[in-house]
Design a protein around this motif. Sequence first.
Motif, PDB file in Angstrom:
ATOM      1  N   LEU A  92       0.826  -1.207   0.000  1.00  0.00           N
ATOM      2  CA  LEU A  92       0.000   0.000   0.000  1.00  0.00           C
ATOM      3  C   LEU A  92       0.860   1.256   0.000  1.00  0.00           C
ATOM      4  O   LEU A  92       0.573   2.224  -0.711  1.00  0.00           O
ATOM      5  CB  LEU A  92      -0.931   0.001   1.210  1.00  0.00           C
ATOM      6  CG  LEU A  92      -2.080  -1.014   1.186  1.00  0.00           C
ATOM      7  CD1 LEU A  92      -2.838  -0.985   2.497  1.00  0.00           C
ATOM      8  CD2 LEU A  92      -3.021  -0.730   0.022  1.00  0.00           C
ATOM      9  N   LEU A 135      -4.220   4.233   5.223  1.00  0.00           N
ATOM     10  CA  LEU A 135      -3.429   3.055   4.868  1.00  0.00           C
ATOM     11  C   LEU A 135      -3.250   2.087   6.036  1.00  0.00           C
ATOM     12  O   LEU A 135      -3.431   0.874   5.867  1.00  0.00           O
ATOM     13  CB  LEU A 135      -2.073   3.484   4.289  1.00  0.00           C
ATOM     14  CG  LEU A 135      -2.141   4.233   2.954  1.00  0.00           C
ATOM     15  CD1 LEU A 135      -0.735   4.523   2.433  1.00  0.00           C
ATOM     16  CD2 LEU A 135      -2.925   3.438   1.919  1.00  0.00           C
ATOM     17  N   LEU A 186       2.277   1.771  -3.473  1.00  0.00           N
ATOM     18  CA  LEU A 186       1.311   2.238  -4.461  1.00  0.00           C
ATOM     19  C   LEU A 186       0.811   3.651  -4.145  1.00  0.00           C
ATOM     20  O   LEU A 186       0.882   4.550  -4.978  1.00  0.00           O
ATOM     21  CB  LEU A 186       0.135   1.250  -4.526  1.00  0.00           C
ATOM     22  CG  LEU A 186      -0.866   1.505  -5.643  1.00  0.00           C
ATOM     23  CD1 LEU A 186      -0.184   1.407  -6.997  1.00  0.00           C
ATOM     24  CD2 LEU A 186      -2.008   0.490  -5.577  1.00  0.00           C
ATOM     25  N   PHE A 187       0.298   3.849  -2.929  1.00  0.00           N
ATOM     26  CA  PHE A 187      -0.416   5.094  -2.639  1.00  0.00           C
ATOM     27  C   PHE A 187       0.476   6.227  -2.125  1.00  0.00           C
ATOM     28  O   PHE A 187       0.097   7.385  -2.204  1.00  0.00           O
ATOM     29  CB  PHE A 187      -1.554   4.835  -1.649  1.00  0.00           C
ATOM     30  CG  PHE A 187      -2.645   3.994  -2.242  1.00  0.00           C
ATOM     31  CD1 PHE A 187      -3.532   4.545  -3.161  1.00  0.00           C
ATOM     32  CD2 PHE A 187      -2.773   2.662  -1.900  1.00  0.00           C
ATOM     33  CE1 PHE A 187      -4.535   3.779  -3.723  1.00  0.00           C
ATOM     34  CE2 PHE A 187      -3.770   1.887  -2.466  1.00  0.00           C
ATOM     35  CZ  PHE A 187      -4.657   2.451  -3.378  1.00  0.00           C
ATOM     36  N   SER A 188       1.640   5.878  -1.571  1.00  0.00           N
ATOM     37  CA  SER A 188       2.506   6.951  -1.081  1.00  0.00           C
ATOM     38  C   SER A 188       3.626   7.243  -2.061  1.00  0.00           C
ATOM     39  O   SER A 188       3.872   8.387  -2.413  1.00  0.00           O
ATOM     40  CB  SER A 188       3.102   6.567   0.273  1.00  0.00           C
ATOM     41  OG  SER A 188       2.083   6.279   1.180  1.00  0.00           O
ATOM     42  N   SER A 199       2.835   7.978   4.330  1.00  0.00           N
ATOM     43  CA  SER A 199       3.294   6.610   4.512  1.00  0.00           C
ATOM     44  C   SER A 199       3.697   6.317   5.953  1.00  0.00           C
ATOM     45  O   SER A 199       3.987   5.191   6.288  1.00  0.00           O
ATOM     46  CB  SER A 199       4.481   6.333   3.597  1.00  0.00           C
ATOM     47  OG  SER A 199       5.560   7.165   3.965  1.00  0.00           O
ATOM     48  N   ARG A 252      -6.218  11.381   7.045  1.00  0.00           N
ATOM     49  CA  ARG A 252      -5.520  10.839   5.878  1.00  0.00           C
ATOM     50  C   ARG A 252      -4.465   9.818   6.297  1.00  0.00           C
ATOM     51  O   ARG A 252      -4.260   8.803   5.634  1.00  0.00           O
ATOM     52  CB  ARG A 252      -4.861  11.967   5.089  1.00  0.00           C
ATOM     53  CG  ARG A 252      -5.811  12.669   4.108  1.00  0.00           C
ATOM     54  CD  ARG A 252      -5.264  14.024   3.700  1.00  0.00           C
ATOM     55  NE  ARG A 252      -3.858  13.967   3.289  1.00  0.00           N
ATOM     56  CZ  ARG A 252      -3.468  13.737   2.045  1.00  0.00           C
ATOM     57  NH1 ARG A 252      -4.361  13.585   1.108  1.00  0.00           N
ATOM     58  NH2 ARG A 252      -2.192  13.686   1.743  1.00  0.00           N
ATOM     59  N   LEU A 289       1.777   7.035  -6.273  1.00  0.00           N
ATOM     60  CA  LEU A 289       0.697   7.990  -6.534  1.00  0.00           C
ATOM     61  C   LEU A 289       0.803   9.242  -5.670  1.00  0.00           C
ATOM     62  O   LEU A 289       0.198  10.263  -5.970  1.00  0.00           O
ATOM     63  CB  LEU A 289      -0.655   7.310  -6.295  1.00  0.00           C
ATOM     64  CG  LEU A 289      -0.947   6.111  -7.207  1.00  0.00           C
ATOM     65  CD1 LEU A 289      -2.188   5.368  -6.753  1.00  0.00           C
ATOM     66  CD2 LEU A 289      -1.120   6.581  -8.649  1.00  0.00           C
ATOM     67  N   ASN A 290       1.518   9.102  -4.565  1.00  0.00           N
ATOM     68  CA  ASN A 290       1.711  10.230  -3.653  1.00  0.00           C
ATOM     69  C   ASN A 290       0.370  10.812  -3.157  1.00  0.00           C
ATOM     70  O   ASN A 290       0.180  12.013  -3.092  1.00  0.00           O
ATOM     71  CB  ASN A 290       2.539  11.326  -4.340  1.00  0.00           C
ATOM     72  CG  ASN A 290       3.223  12.201  -3.308  1.00  0.00           C
ATOM     73  OD1 ASN A 290       3.278  11.828  -2.130  1.00  0.00           O
ATOM     74  ND2 ASN A 290       3.721  13.337  -3.719  1.00  0.00           N
ATOM     75  N   TRP A 291      -0.573   9.941  -2.856  1.00  0.00           N
ATOM     76  CA  TRP A 291      -1.881  10.382  -2.383  1.00  0.00           C
ATOM     77  C   TRP A 291      -1.963  10.478  -0.870  1.00  0.00           C
ATOM     78  O   TRP A 291      -2.609  11.362  -0.332  1.00  0.00           O
ATOM     79  CB  TRP A 291      -2.977   9.397  -2.840  1.00  0.00           C
ATOM     80  CG  TRP A 291      -3.305   9.474  -4.291  1.00  0.00           C
ATOM     81  CD1 TRP A 291      -2.830  10.396  -5.183  1.00  0.00           C
ATOM     82  CD2 TRP A 291      -4.171   8.620  -5.021  1.00  0.00           C
ATOM     83  NE1 TRP A 291      -3.353  10.166  -6.415  1.00  0.00           N
ATOM     84  CE2 TRP A 291      -4.186   9.079  -6.354  1.00  0.00           C
ATOM     85  CE3 TRP A 291      -4.944   7.506  -4.678  1.00  0.00           C
ATOM     86  CZ2 TRP A 291      -4.942   8.458  -7.341  1.00  0.00           C
ATOM     87  CZ3 TRP A 291      -5.696   6.895  -5.658  1.00  0.00           C
ATOM     88  CH2 TRP A 291      -5.695   7.368  -6.985  1.00  0.00           C
ATOM     89  N   LEU A 292      -1.341   9.510  -0.196  1.00  0.00           N
ATOM     90  CA  LEU A 292      -1.535   9.403   1.251  1.00  0.00           C
ATOM     91  C   LEU A 292      -0.189   9.294   1.951  1.00  0.00           C
ATOM     92  O   LEU A 292       0.771   8.770   1.376  1.00  0.00           O
ATOM     93  CB  LEU A 292      -2.383   8.166   1.571  1.00  0.00           C
ATOM     94  CG  LEU A 292      -3.841   8.233   1.088  1.00  0.00           C
ATOM     95  CD1 LEU A 292      -4.465   6.849   1.061  1.00  0.00           C
ATOM     96  CD2 LEU A 292      -4.649   9.161   1.971  1.00  0.00           C
TER      97      LEU A 292
END
Lengths: 321, 327, 336
Positions: free
Chosen positions: B150, B190, B153-155, B163, B186, B158-161
Amino acid sequence: MTETSAAPAPVRTRPSLRERIAAAWDSDIAYSFRHSPVTIVAAVIVLLLLFGAIFGPWIAPQNPFDPGSLNLMEGKTAPLTPNMFTGKTFLLGTDDQGRDVFSTILYGSRVSLFVGFAAVAFSMVLGVTLGLIAGYRGGWLDSVIMRTADIQLTFESLLVALMIFGFTRTLIPPGSQNELAVPVLILAIGLAEWPQYARTVRGVTMVERNKEYVQAARVIGLHPAIIMMRHVLPNVLGPVLVIATLGLALAIIAEATLSFLGVGVPPTQPSLGTLIRVGQEYIVSGEWWILLFPAVTLLALALAVNLLGDWLRDVLNPKLR
Amino acid sequence: MIAFLIRRIAQAVLVMLVVGFVAFSMFRFVGDPVSIMVGQEATAADRAAMAERLGIDRPFPVQFARFVGNALNGDFGISYRVGRPVMDLIQERLPATLELALCAAMFALVFGIGAGVYTALHRDGALSHAAMTLSLIGVSLPTFLIGIGLIFLFSVELNWLPSFGRGQVVDVGGWKSGFLTQSGLRSLVLPTITLGLFQMTLIMRLVRSEMLEVLRTDYIKFARARGLHDRAIHYGHALKNTLIPVITLMGIRLGSLVAFAIITETVFQWPGVGFLFVASVQAVDVPMMASYLVLVAAFFVVVNLVVDLAYYRVDPRLRTDHATARS
Amino acid sequence: MAEAPLLSVKDLVVEFPTRRGLVLRAVDGVSFELRQGEVLGLVGESGAGKSITGAAVIGLLEPPGRIAGGEVRLKGERIDQLDRGAMRRVRGGRIGMVFQDPLTSLNPLYTVGQQLVETIQTHLPLSPAQARQRAVDLLVEVGIPAAERRIDSYPHEFSGGMRQRVIIALALAAEPELVIADEPTTALDVSVQAQVIAVLKRLCREKNMAIILITHDMGVIAELAHRVAVMYAGRIVEIGPVRDVVKAPRHPYTRGLMGSIPDPAAEADRLTQIPGAMPRLNAIPSGCAFNPRCASVLDRCRRERPSARVVGSSEVACWLDDEQLRRSDLQAVVAR
């Protein structure tokens, strides 16, 4: 009786190897195996990983934990890309120290599988023995064993393993911490999983104990240990095999988790969990292969063993489906 | 009802005493607490004073009684590693763990039950097959790998959330909450998924198999024969019966959340109790380990008690002592 | 016969496709009619297709089972092709059903009152208070003592016989014209059986309600049914008034079936037994399904399937001529 009526007694030959193989091929288990492609793939994966783990030192291009074989210049080489200094290519790349990732995985799964199998063997022997005793003897011994199992089952086995690990380490002098880490790990994971076996075995034992053939064996004065080995144990083999297979996946994951937390095997003997712990530091900087390949190996191993366990459970006990 | 409650509470107390005894034995017999507390260079007088303070000169039962008394007052001694009272350390970090566990439990329950019911009702749907395959992978996937995946992928990609960490927290009467700020919420996403995913797959698989079992029962067939609406049959009759065995598992699972929080907190550097515990295992910080053991045991015992009571509420068959005489 | 029958089933075929592409016919060309207030017994060995016929009528076949042919009409209107919603309204509304096991047919987590009210409100436009009153009335009707109080009890607080009465009350919740009772007394003690039969008998008379009574217990049939249909391997072999079928069975299979019932009045000291077993669904012989076990088998029986024809007051599906079927000394079973 005259001579003529005495027909030659039919000679009972032992089945030839070919016949025995044919019989095994036709058995229900083999049939179900042949008709489950997923199970075949899982078995192949497990066998490949076992092969790699056992023969790792002979297959691996280098011994990644012999400092003499490492070249720092070759550090962080991407998979299948020639190193910019030495021009050597590595199938799965190298880590920061210049260790070949393929080799570290072979060595790492060796540790993971060894700890997994040893922990399962330990908890199986312990759990089956205690379950047999509890089920056969009953009384206060049964109460004590099963209460202990109940209390322990209330807690997540990973937590129990972590506790036992921490507790045992306090008893070991600091100098031999690293040498004893693997045995302590096996002890901790093994002790965390025994109640599963004990419960199942106790249940079956209590049923078998009251059957007539066991009563008969008792009447003729057979030693309880012999009765259990000969008559009760065979009846629990199926369920125990299922628990052991699923337990192997659990043990491998438990070992990887503890090593990932930095409380498992020492850095000189890295397992797959340790490799992932190290690789995790490189995901931000882009050296994804240091993490990805050990992670995929661990996942494939756990998934394949779980699939085999599920399949075994379905085959050995269709009712559970 | 009251007999049932008393029996359960007695069991809980017994478990706590056993765990307390294990914790105490750890504390008392592992290593030499006096040397650890006063250090190597202490004088004999220092040692004697510390021994008296710890009560080690007293007989064993007295020591244990004192340990239990102190524990009941929230006094678990002083951490070897940090040198501060264990209870203070735990109190600082408990909100982080509890908020994370709560979110993960809600996540696992809502999605686990929802997906379980869906896959049971649409057995042959493509979505059901996909969910079942994914759940098999989910069961085999170690928690820390989920977390790392996760984060990747997301940090990273995509740099969304975020870490790691809890983001900004707000102090509400000594309880540092991450629920009240955007960065806090936020930061929860994760770790919540990481912690809850495994439990979710287990709950989903259990709900599915129980629901399929229930849908085959005579009373569901009879409900169909009575011409009830599908919705009433599925959600009124089948789901309620499905949830009974699920409640038991839920209790155990909720307990597991605390254990698995150790891993999740390590992956996300979440400043909770689990993170603290891993550090104390590494540093062989016995008072800290012993207190954590007692704390987790207390949590498990309370959850199990609540589960038993919930069980009792839902299943009228357990309430027979209320019932009118059998005909 | 001016008015249309309440229920008419014509050439009903129920099939179960198997995984290997084979199709099993569990019910094969079953036809019968039922008038208002009439009780039709459906008898046969287990696996003869009795319960599946009942399930097909009420639209509760377990998938993958399906109606593959024929038609089911309720008061002249076809009900085998209704959509889910319309069929749901028929179930419980116009056709009620009673299952075999009273211990497992009620949801253990709801009071009997909740289950009754829920059923009543699904089918009838009543307020909660009215529905509850109706639920109490129904419980009184089926003979539950202190119904006003017992309505808030859970199923486990009732005995088996009382639960079966509750189930009958549930089947009657919306005043159905037809009740399908699948082995309603099999799981009960003998003394309780009699009480439940009495309840069914009274309700049938008072409400002019028709019943399809599925059972393998000829005693229950004799007690309750007006007519009886004997099923064998998914087909009806004989159908007629109970008295005639029991006292003077025509079809060789029926004769064997009746011969296997102990009759205290009869002199015979041993029961007859039909040799062999009913064929499995995947191995039904061609021609008459009973031919391998029949003592009076003809060549024709192995080739052609007999259709039902009127013999006296009954209908019989057999190739033997009327003369032979009427003979009382017809050998029912193969000589041992």
